[in-house]
Each structure stands twice: as structure tokens, then as C-alpha cells.
Design an enzyme around this catalytic site. Structure first.
Site, PDB file in Angstrom:
ATOM      1  N   ASN A   7       0.614  -1.221   0.016  1.00 58.81           N
ATOM      2  CA  ASN A   7       0.100  -0.078   0.053  1.00 58.81           C
ATOM      3  C   ASN A   7       0.704   1.125   0.059  1.00 58.81           C
ATOM      4  OD1 ASN A   7      -1.967   1.955   0.570  1.00 58.81           O
ATOM      5  ND2 ASN A   7      -2.444   1.275   2.467  1.00 58.81           N
ATOM      6  N   ARG A  91      -2.543  -1.878  -3.460  1.00 55.03           N
ATOM      7  CA  ARG A  91      -3.706  -1.106  -3.327  1.00 55.03           C
ATOM      8  C   ARG A  91      -3.443  -0.021  -4.077  1.00 55.03           C
ATOM      9  NH1 ARG A  91      -5.735   1.815   2.199  1.00 55.03           N
ATOM     10  NH2 ARG A  91      -7.754   2.699   1.429  1.00 55.03           N
ATOM     11  N   HIS A 180     -12.133   3.864  -0.166  1.00 58.81           N
ATOM     12  CA  HIS A 180     -12.059   2.840   0.799  1.00 58.81           C
ATOM     13  C   HIS A 180     -12.986   1.502   0.473  1.00 58.81           C
ATOM     14  CE1 HIS A 180     -11.888   6.196   4.287  1.00 58.81           C
ATOM     15  NE2 HIS A 180     -10.823   5.843   4.120  1.00 58.81           N
ATOM     16  N   ARG A 241     -10.153  16.659   7.447  1.00 58.56           N
ATOM     17  CA  ARG A 241     -10.830  17.001   6.167  1.00 58.56           C
ATOM     18  C   ARG A 241     -12.250  17.782   6.709  1.00 58.56           C
ATOM     19  NH1 ARG A 241      -9.763  11.648   3.863  1.00 58.56           N
ATOM     20  NH2 ARG A 241      -7.599  11.940   2.833  1.00 58.56           N
ATOM     21  N   GLU A 384      -8.223  -4.566   5.195  1.00 56.09           N
ATOM     22  CA  GLU A 384      -8.050  -4.393   3.904  1.00 56.09           C
ATOM     23  C   GLU A 384      -7.027  -5.289   3.172  1.00 56.09           C
ATOM     24  OE1 GLU A 384      -8.276  -0.194   5.363  1.00 56.09           O
ATOM     25  OE2 GLU A 384      -9.159   0.326   3.356  1.00 56.09           O
TER      26      GLU A 384
END
Ligand code: ADP
Length: 398
Positions: A7, A91, A180, A241, A384
Site C-alpha cells: 500500500n 492497493r 475505501h 478534512r 483491507e
């Protein structure tokens, strides 16, 4: 078969090596500060001591090579030869509208990853370097791209179109993509299995609440809406964010404070959310501890977060005309019982009944709603990396 999962972020690289015979993790670790001063590799081999190495990593290729060296090292390695790695799962952030599933990398796939640099300017270039570094370092072994956007490609037009001039969609493919995806796919499938639902007659809402947070609505295993957009900035209020905001706010502040659009986007991505509201931290543990000591802004930030999550859940219940299971996952969703309790307090009218004891416990997949609750609520730890490893295995064994 052993599968390496990579990743690559803008300045980091996380990895896990799986033995797919039993899905055991043989080693995991990360490289940080790639391309900056003080790059460091932290390598955790199963059953051996953690190994930390500081060494210059000017780019992701160097980092990949350091990871491979660590995996075969005679002291802290876990395999004797790089050839033992059967395949690498990567990923990859963005596939635009091109792929709705994982795919074995070839030149066409790399072209798509490159074409999406615009859409994922921090991640896609790093993802491509990671792929090419593996092609060189482990020649002949397949690389699989697992896209963060893929699971959301089943959204209908009415969910992904922005109400702006259509020409921008035609010219630049400006639309909602969502992120995601690997986590939403993993957790929604597990929630269906755990709750014993019929996969072809199921309505699930997944709340992936971490530092970055997103929610998705999943009908019969397929995503029909999600909260992140063209970029991960849209939707929930997050660690740093802003999430949803009137776009005119950016222009207003830019004019008042003499900032350009890039500076504004940097503020909305990195200095807003929980950090910006509270002035304390983006970490929920710090926020709760400040709130307990009477910090009103930390309390307000947490209220904003939970209220926004509840509003999204409510809108997705409407979009799906009902819901069977609400699933919480990721750093906050799995660990923060106060956030879960606050969010679920908005759903009394729908017959959601929280099992306080189960909610306060830690552990694996579990119900946190009472047996009488009209809507089931579960906590499902996301994984993940395992999902990427499984998809990689499935594709290369086909
Ligand atoms: P990401 O993958 O987006 O970086 P994670 O899903 O790992 O994020 O979530 C990280 C966040 O989870 C932390 O910033 C923190 O706010 C929150 N978190 C982690 N552990 C706990 C905990 N025990 N209680 C509350 N929040 C937690």
C-alpha cells in the site's frame, strides 16, 4: 502461496506478507518519510523481534527493495528467497470509470493507473512506482491492482452525478467515485454473513470511521451510494478534512485572506475536520479526553462528527428504502464506543436499541444492538490487506 500486499501512499509504504495456506501474516511493516530526510523502515516479522532501519529512501523503488531485503534477511527475514512470493497485491487509489474489480496488471492497466494521476495526484503515481518496482525486483510474478474506487462503480447515475454542467462529466469524467472500497466490500460481505442475511436480499450501511471516514449503502452486496466523492474530501467531517461544505466558503475565505485555490484545498484537506474545529487534535482519543476536561470545542467537534454520520445513515436508509444491518469499522468505528452510542442515539424512532454492555466491550465481529432491536448493529473489524491478498490469490489462480 505467499502473497505480498503493498500500500504505497504519497510518502509511505505499508506492507504485509501473507501465507495464504492459512491466511497468516508472516511479516508486516512500513516505510515512512520516503523522499524526505530521516526515512525509516519498521519491519515486524511474526515470532521475531521488531527491526527498525534508518536509511535514505529517495523514492518508492528504493523502499520496495528495502522491504524485499528485510523479508529475506537471515536474521529478521521470514522467507529464504524472494521467489517464494507467488504474487503481489497492490492497493491502487483510483481507476476512474475503467475498472469495477481487481485486475492482473499488464500494460493497459498501467496506462489506466497513469491516466488517473489527475484524479489521485498523491497516490496513483506512488502506486504505479510500487508496481513497476515489483515487476523489476520479482520478475515473472504477477502483480494485481486492487482499486479503492472499484467497489463503488455499481452506483447508479443518480447517485454519482454532480449537478453541474454536464460537459465537465463528458470532458473530464467529473463525478462521485468514492474510496475505501476494499474496506466497504470486506465489511459489507462479512456483515451479511455474520447477520445471516440472504446476500440477494440485503440492505447494509457500512460506516468506515477512521482518520479518513466514509459511509456506503450496499444493496444485495452492491454499492448504491457512498459519501466520498471525486476525491476523499466529500462527505463526513473527518480527522483533518472538512467533508461536505458550501463551495462558496472556499471563495469567501480565499478573498478575505488572499489565498489561492490550492491553499484553500490544503486547508480543507489538512487543517479542517476535528483538528480545525477543536484546535486540539485529529485523534478521537485526544478529543474525548479534552472534552472530559471541559474543552467545549472538542465536545462540539465530536457532536459535529456524530451528527453528520447520523445524517448520512438516515439518508441512506431512505435511499435503500430500509436497512437490515448498520456496520461500524476502522479506527474510530471499531474502538470508540462513545461515538457509536452518540450516532445510534439518533435512531430510537426507527427502533434501534443499543446493547450498552456489548458496545463497551472490545473484540471481534459482534452485535452491539439488543436482540429486540429493529435494525441490527454490528462492529466488524476491517482488514483491507487480507481482502487484497484474497483477491490477488483468486485472480492469479484462475
Ligand atoms: P486511517 O486508516 O484513515 O489512517 P484508522 O482507521 O487507522 O485511520 O483510524 C485511526 C484513528 O482511529 C485515529 O486517528 C484515532 O482517532 C482513532 N482511534 C484509534 N484507536 C482509538 C480508540 N481506542 N478510541 C478512539 N479512537 C481511536
Amino acid at each position: 502461496m505467499k502473497i505480498l500486499v503493498l500500500n504505497c501512499g504519497s510518502s509511505s509504504l505499508k506492507y504485509q506478507l501473507f501465507d495464504m495456506e492459512n491466511e497468516e501474516v508472516l511479516a508486516k511493516g512500513l516505510c515512512e518519510r520516503i523522499g524526505a530526510e530521516g526515512s525509516v523502515l519498521t519491519h515486524k516479522p511474526e515470532g521475531k523481534e521488531k527491526y527498525v532501519k534508518e536509511a535514505p529512501m529517495p523514492d518508492h523503488s528504493t523502499a520496495v527493495q528495502m522491504v524485499l531485503d528485510a523479508l529475506v534477511d537471515s536474521d529478521h527475514g521470514v522467507i529464504s528467497h524472494i521467489d517464494e512470493i507467488g504474487a503481489v497485491g497492490h492497493r491502487v487509489l483510483h481507476a476512474g470509470q475503467k475498472y469495477s474489480a481487481s485486475i492482473i496488471v499488464n500494460d493497459d492497466v498501467k496506462k489506466v493507473v497513469r491516466e488517473c494521476f489527475d484524479l489521485g495526484p498523491l497516490h496513483n503515481p506512488a502506486n504505479l512506482i510500487g508496481i513497476e518496482a515489483c515487476e523489476k525486483a520479482i520478475p515473472g510474478k504477477p502483480n494485481v491492482a486492487v482499486f479503492d474506487t472499484a467497489f463503488h462503480q455499481t452506483m447508479p447515475e443518480k447517485a454519482y452525478m454532480y449537478a453541474i454542467p454536464y460537459e465537465y462529466y463528458e470532458k473530464y469524467a467529473i463525478r462521485k467515485y468514492g474510496f475505501h472500497g476494499t474496506s466497504h466490500a470486506f465489511v459489507s460481505a462479512r456483515a451479511i454473513e455474520f447477520a445471516g442475511l440472504n446476500p440477494d436480499n440485503s440492505k447494509v450501511i457500512v460506516c468506515h470511521l477512521g482518520n479518513g471516514s466514509s459511509i456506503s449503502a450496499v444493496v444485495n452486496g452492491k454499492c448504491i451510494d457512498t459519501s466520498m466523492g471525486l476525491t476523499p474530501l466529500e462527505g463526513l467531517a473527518m480527522g483533518t478534512r472538512s467533508g461536505d461544505i458550501d463551495p462558496a466558503v472556499a471563495q469567501f475565505i480565499a478573498n478575505k485572506e488572499n489565498k489561492d485555490i490550492n491553499e484553500m484545498l490544503n486547508i480543507l484537506n489538512k487543517k479542517s475536520g476535528m483538528l480545525g474545529l477543536s484546535g486540539v487534535s485529529s485523534d478521537f482519543r485526544d478529543l474525548w479526553s479534552a472534552a472530559e476536561k471541559g474543552n467545549e470545542r472538542a465536545k462540539m467537534a465530536l457532536d459535529v462528527f456524530c451528527y453528520r454520520v447520523a445524517k448520512y445513515i438516515g439518508s441512506y436508509i431512505t435511499a435503500m428504502n430500509g436497512v437490515d444491518v448498520i456496520a461500524f469499522t476502522a479506527g474510530v468505528g471499531e474502538n470508540d464506543h462513545d461515538v457509536r452510542k452518540n450516532v445510534l442515539s439518533y435512531f430510537g424512532y426507527l427502533g434501534v436499541e443499543l446493547d450498552e454492555e456489548a458496545n463497551n466491550k472490545r473484540g471481534e465481529d459482534r452485535y452491539i444492538s439488543t436482540p429486540n432491536s429493529k435494525i441490527k448493529v454490528v462492529v466488524i473489524p476491517t482488514n483491507e490487506e487480507l481482502k487484497i491478498a484474497r483477491e490477488t490469490k483468486e485472480l492469479v489462480e484462475k
